[in-house]
Design an enzyme around this catalytic site. Structure first.
Site, PDB file in Angstrom:
ATOM      1  CD  GLU A   1      44.285  43.392  28.806  1.00  0.00           C
ATOM      2  OE1 GLU A   1      44.035  42.249  28.373  1.00  0.00           O
ATOM      3  OE2 GLU A   1      45.347  43.990  28.621  1.00  0.00           O
TER       4      GLU A   1
ATOM      5  CB  CYS B   1      42.919  36.373  32.708  1.00  0.00           C
ATOM      6  SG  CYS B   1      44.537  37.149  32.646  1.00  0.00           S
TER       7      CYS B   1
HETATM    8  P1  NAD Z   1      34.814  41.419  38.444  1.00  0.00           P
HETATM    9  O1  NAD Z   1      34.378  41.842  37.087  1.00  0.00           O
HETATM   10  O2  NAD Z   1      33.808  40.839  39.344  1.00  0.00           O
HETATM   11  O3  NAD Z   1      35.429  42.680  39.233  1.00  0.00           O
HETATM   12  C1  NAD Z   1      36.523  43.393  38.727  1.00  0.00           C
HETATM   13  C2  NAD Z   1      36.459  44.812  39.279  1.00  0.00           C
HETATM   14  O4  NAD Z   1      35.315  45.476  38.762  1.00  0.00           O
HETATM   15  C3  NAD Z   1      36.362  44.904  40.792  1.00  0.00           C
HETATM   16  O5  NAD Z   1      37.169  45.968  41.212  1.00  0.00           O
HETATM   17  C4  NAD Z   1      34.895  45.200  41.022  1.00  0.00           C
HETATM   18  O6  NAD Z   1      34.638  45.896  42.215  1.00  0.00           O
HETATM   19  C5  NAD Z   1      34.579  46.069  39.832  1.00  0.00           C
HETATM   20  N1  NAD Z   1      33.176  46.084  39.402  1.00  0.00           N
HETATM   21  C6  NAD Z   1      32.241  45.102  39.549  1.00  0.00           C
HETATM   22  N2  NAD Z   1      31.092  45.479  38.939  1.00  0.00           N
HETATM   23  C7  NAD Z   1      31.299  46.711  38.405  1.00  0.00           C
HETATM   24  C8  NAD Z   1      30.514  47.598  37.611  1.00  0.00           C
HETATM   25  N3  NAD Z   1      29.258  47.318  37.261  1.00  0.00           N
HETATM   26  N4  NAD Z   1      31.078  48.760  37.192  1.00  0.00           N
HETATM   27  C9  NAD Z   1      32.357  49.057  37.497  1.00  0.00           C
HETATM   28  N5  NAD Z   1      33.140  48.259  38.254  1.00  0.00           N
HETATM   29  C10 NAD Z   1      32.632  47.095  38.683  1.00  0.00           C
HETATM   30  O7  NAD Z   1      36.044  40.439  38.233  1.00  0.00           O
HETATM   31  P2  NAD Z   1      36.897  39.660  39.349  1.00  0.00           P
HETATM   32  O8  NAD Z   1      36.115  38.507  39.865  1.00  0.00           O
HETATM   33  O9  NAD Z   1      37.470  40.621  40.320  1.00  0.00           O
HETATM   34  O10 NAD Z   1      38.123  39.118  38.467  1.00  0.00           O
HETATM   35  C11 NAD Z   1      38.108  37.905  37.786  1.00  0.00           C
HETATM   36  C12 NAD Z   1      37.973  38.152  36.286  1.00  0.00           C
HETATM   37  O11 NAD Z   1      39.014  38.996  35.830  1.00  0.00           O
HETATM   38  C13 NAD Z   1      38.137  36.855  35.497  1.00  0.00           C
HETATM   39  O12 NAD Z   1      37.148  36.777  34.508  1.00  0.00           O
HETATM   40  C14 NAD Z   1      39.514  37.004  34.867  1.00  0.00           C
HETATM   41  O13 NAD Z   1      39.701  36.288  33.671  1.00  0.00           O
HETATM   42  C15 NAD Z   1      39.576  38.474  34.636  1.00  0.00           C
HETATM   43  N6  NAD Z   1      40.968  38.899  34.457  1.00  0.00           N
HETATM   44  C16 NAD Z   1      41.381  39.230  33.200  1.00  0.00           C
HETATM   45  C17 NAD Z   1      42.704  39.576  32.972  1.00  0.00           C
HETATM   46  C18 NAD Z   1      43.201  39.931  31.582  1.00  0.00           C
HETATM   47  O14 NAD Z   1      44.307  40.440  31.477  1.00  0.00           O
HETATM   48  N7  NAD Z   1      42.456  39.670  30.529  1.00  0.00           N
HETATM   49  C19 NAD Z   1      43.594  39.602  34.053  1.00  0.00           C
HETATM   50  C20 NAD Z   1      43.132  39.256  35.318  1.00  0.00           C
HETATM   51  C21 NAD Z   1      41.812  38.904  35.515  1.00  0.00           C
END
Ligand code: NAD
Length: 508
Positions: A231, A265
Site C-alpha cells: 500500500e 496517503c
Molecule cells: P517509508 O517508505 O519511508 O517507511 C515506511 C516503513 O518502511 C518504515 O517503517 C521504515 O522504517 C521502513 N523501511 C524503510 N526502508 C525500508 C527498506 N528498504 N526495507 C524495509 N523497510 C523499510 O514511508 P513513510 O515516510 O514512513 O510513510 C509515508 C508514505 O507512506 C507515503 O508515501 C504515504 O502515501 C504512504 N502511505 C500509504 C498508505 C496506503 O494505504 N496506501 C497509507 C499510509 C501511508
C-alpha cells in the site's frame, strides 16, 4: 535510540530501545513456533482471545490519542476519531466475520469424469507475516493487518516506523495476555531492520509506506518467492461537477486535504473543478481554509516532510500557480499553514500536481468539463482514491467506472479507510495491496485443497497403460463435447462407447 522530539510541543520523548538485527532470526523462529500452535487452535478460540481488544482500545482511548498527538503532532480529536474508534469497529468486524470467511469451500467434481472424488479448499495461514508500517496513522494502519492476520492463524512480526516507535510499543501492550508469546512480536528499528526483516525467514510481507521502499520490498520478496502486499503513495483527485452542493463540497475538500496536515496517503492533492462552478467553489474553499486554526490542522510530523511540501509549493509558484490563502510555512520545520493554490501557467505539470506531496497543499485546477477532469485524474502514476462531488449520484457512479482508482467515493473523501469491511487498495505506483475487507485475506492466507478419493476401482481411466482404446476415448470425447458438427459427434459417440467399455472393463 529513538529519543526524538515531539512534533506537537517539542518536548523530549522517552527513548525506545532498538532491536538488534542479530536477534531477528531467533525472533522469527520463535514466531514460527508460536504460529504452529496458534494456527491449530479452533478459530472460535482465536476470536475469543482477540475480541477483548475492542474494550481495551476503547478504555485506553485518551492514552492512545495523547500518544499519537505527541508522536505525530495531529489534533487530539483526529487521533481519537481516526486511531481509536475505527479500530474498535475493526476488531468487532473481524471477530464477527472471520469464522465464515475461513469456512472451507466444497469441491465436488463431475462424477462421470471424476467418480468418487470430493474435497474442500481451506484458507491456510501463511505462517509468519512481516508487517512494516509508516508513521502517519501509527495505530490504525498496523491494526488493519494485525487483527485479521492473527485471527486467520498467523503470527506477526511487526516493525513500526522509527518515527513512531512508542505507538508500536503501545500496540504490543494492547495484546499483552491476549495471545501467547511469539504470536505478535514488535521489533523496533529503521530501514535497516525493515530490510533485514524482509530478508528473514518470513512467509509474507505486508507493507504500507513510500513507493521507493515498496519497490525495494517487492524485488526482495520476488527473489524469495513470497507474497507481498504493498500500500504505497497517493495523489488523490477530487472532481467537482457543476451541480455539486457547494457548501458540502467545500467543507469536504478542506477536510480531505488538510486532515493530519495533509500527511495522508488519501489526502486530496488535486482538485479538478468544472468552469461553471469554479469561482463560487474556490471562494468558499479559501474562506473555510482561512478560518481554520492551528489546532484544527496539526503539525508536520517530520522536518523532512515539511521541506518536501515547501519544495512542492515553491515549484508550483515558479511555474505560475497562485496562493489564495493566508500564511506561509514557518522556519521551525513543523508549522505549515493549510494552503490553497490556483493552478495557472505551467504549474499543472509541476511537482504539486504530479508527485505525492504529503503535506497541507490544496491545488485547484479549473477544467472545461468532466471528461477533462477524468482524463487528468487518470493521468497520474498513482491511483488510490478519487472523489466525485455532484448531486447526480447515478451519473457519478457511471463516471466512477472510468476512473483507475482503487476506491471512488461520491460526495465524500478518504473516510472509507475506517470501514473495516471495504477494500482499501490502489493501482499503479500506489501498489496492488489490499487492506481491510475480505480481499485482504488473499495476502494473509493461501488456498489449500484437500481432496478425498473414494473410487474403489483399481485404476483411473487416465492412469497407465496408455493404449489405443484410451487414445480413442480421448479424441472421441473431444469431438462429442463440441469439437465437431452433429454427424461427427454421432460418429464419435459410436467410437467412444465401445472404447470406454474396453478401457474400463477389459483393461484395454
Ligand atoms: P517509508 O517508505 O519511508 O517507511 C515506511 C516503513 O518502511 C518504515 O517503517 C521504515 O522504517 C521502513 N523501511 C524503510 N526502508 C525500508 C527498506 N528498504 N526495507 C524495509 N523497510 C523499510 O514511508 P513513510 O515516510 O514512513 O510513510 C509515508 C508514505 O507512506 C507515503 O508515501 C504515504 O502515501 C504512504 N502511505 C500509504 C498508505 C496506503 O494505504 N496506501 C497509507 C499510509 C501511508
Amino acid at each position: 535510540m529513538f529519543a526524538t522530539l515531539s512534533p506537537f510541543d517539542g518536548t523530549d520523548l522517552s527513548p525506545v530501545t532498538a532491536t538488534p538485527a542479530g536477534d531477528l532470526p531467533s525472533l522469527v523462529e520463535g514466531a514460527r513456533i508460536a504460529a504452529a500452535s496458534w494456527a491449530d487452535l479452533d478459530v472460535a478460540l482465536r476470536v475469543d482471545a482477540l475480541a477483548k481488544l475492542e474494550q481495551r482500545l476503547l478504555s485506553r482511548a485518551e492514552e492512545i490519542a495523547s500518544l499519537v498527538r505527541l508522536e505525530v503532532g495531529k489534533p487530539l480529536e483526529e487521533a481519537a476519531l481516526a486511531e481509536v474508534l475505527p479500530n474498535a469497529d475493526l476488531v468487532r468486524y473481524w471477530c464477527d466475520a472471520i469464522e465464515e470467511l475461513l469456512l472451507p469451500t466444497l469441491v465436488d467434481p463431475d462424477p462421470l469424469s471424476y467418480p468418487g472424488k470430493r474435497g474442500h479448499v481451506v484458507r491456510a495461514p501463511r505462517g509468519v507475516v512481516a508487517l512494516i508500517t509508516p508513521w502517519n496513522y501509527p495505530i490504525a494502519i498496523p491494526l488493519r493487518t494485525i487483527v485479521p492476520a492473527l485471527l486467520a492463524g498467523n503470527a506477526v512480526v511487526f516493525k513500526p516506523s522509527e518515527v513512531t516507535p512508542r505507538a508500536g510499543a503501545l500496540i504490543a501492550s494492547l495484546f499483552e495476555g491476549l495471545v501467547p508469546a511469539g504470536v505478535l512480536t514488535v521489533i523496533q528499528g529503521g530501514a535497516d531492520l525493515g530490510r533485514a526483516l524482509v530478508l528473514s525467514n518470513v512467509d509474507a510481507v505486508v507493507f504500507t509506506g513510500s513507493v521507493p521502499t515498496g519497490r525495494a520490498i517487492a524485488v526482495a520478496c520476488a527473489e524469495r518467492f513470497i507474497p507481498c502486499s504493498l500500500e504505497l503513495g497517493g495523489k488523490d483527485a477530487a472532481i467537482v461537477l457543476a451541480d455539486c452542493d457547494v457548501e458540502r463540497t467545500a467543507n469536504g475538500l478542506v477536510w480531505g486535504a488538510f486532515t493530519n496536515a495533509g500527511q495522508n496517503c488519501a489526502a486530496i492533492e488535486r482538485v479538478y473543478v468544472v468552469e461553471a462552478i469554479a469561482e463560487k467553489l474556490i471562494a468558499r474553499v479559501v474562506a473555510l481554509t482561512n478560518a481554520l486554526s492551528s489546532s484544527d490542522t496539526g503539525r508536520m510530523t517530520t522536518t523532512a516532510q515539511h521541506a518536501k511540501a515547501k519544495a512542492h509549493l515553491d515549484s508550483a509558484l515558479e511555474a505560475g500557480a497562485k496562493v489564495l490563502t493566508e500564511g506561509s510555512p514557518d522556519a521551525d520545520g513543523r508549522t505549515f499553514p493549510p494552503t490553497v493554490l490556483r493552478i495557472e501557467g505551467t504549474s499543472a505539470d509541476s511537482l504539486v500536481m504530479t508527485e505525492e506531496t504529503f503535506g497541507p497543499l490544496l491545488p485547484i485546477q479549473v477544467v472545461a468539463d468532466e471528461n477533462e477532469a477524468i482524463r487528468l485524474t487518470n493521468a497520474s502514476r498513482y491511483a488510490l482514491t478519487t472523489s466525485i462531488w455532484t448531486k447526480k449520484t447515478r451519473h457519478a457512479q457511471a463516471l466512477a467506472t472510468r476512473l483507475r482508482s482503487g476506491v471512488v467515493t461520491i460526495n465524500n473523501h478518504a473516510f472509507t479507510a475506517a470501514l473495516a469491511a471495504t477494500p482499501w487498495t490502489g493501482v499503479g505506483d500506489t501498489g496492488t495491496g489490499v487492506t481491510n475487507g475480505p480481499h485482504c485475506l488473499t495476502s494473509l492466507t493461501r488456498p489449500r485443497l484437500i481432496l478425498v478419493d473414494t473410487n474403489s476401482a483399481s485404476r483411473e481411466l487416465w492412469w497407465y497403460p496408455y493404449t489405443p482404446a484410451l487414445r480413442t476415448v480421448a479424441f472421441a470425447m473431444a469431438v462429442v463435447r463440441g469439437g465437431g458438427g452433429f454427424f461427427a459427434r454421432v460418429a464419435a459417440l459410436a467410437k467412444l462407447v465401445p472404447a470406454l467399455v474396453k478401457r474400463l472393463f477389459f483393461r484395454g
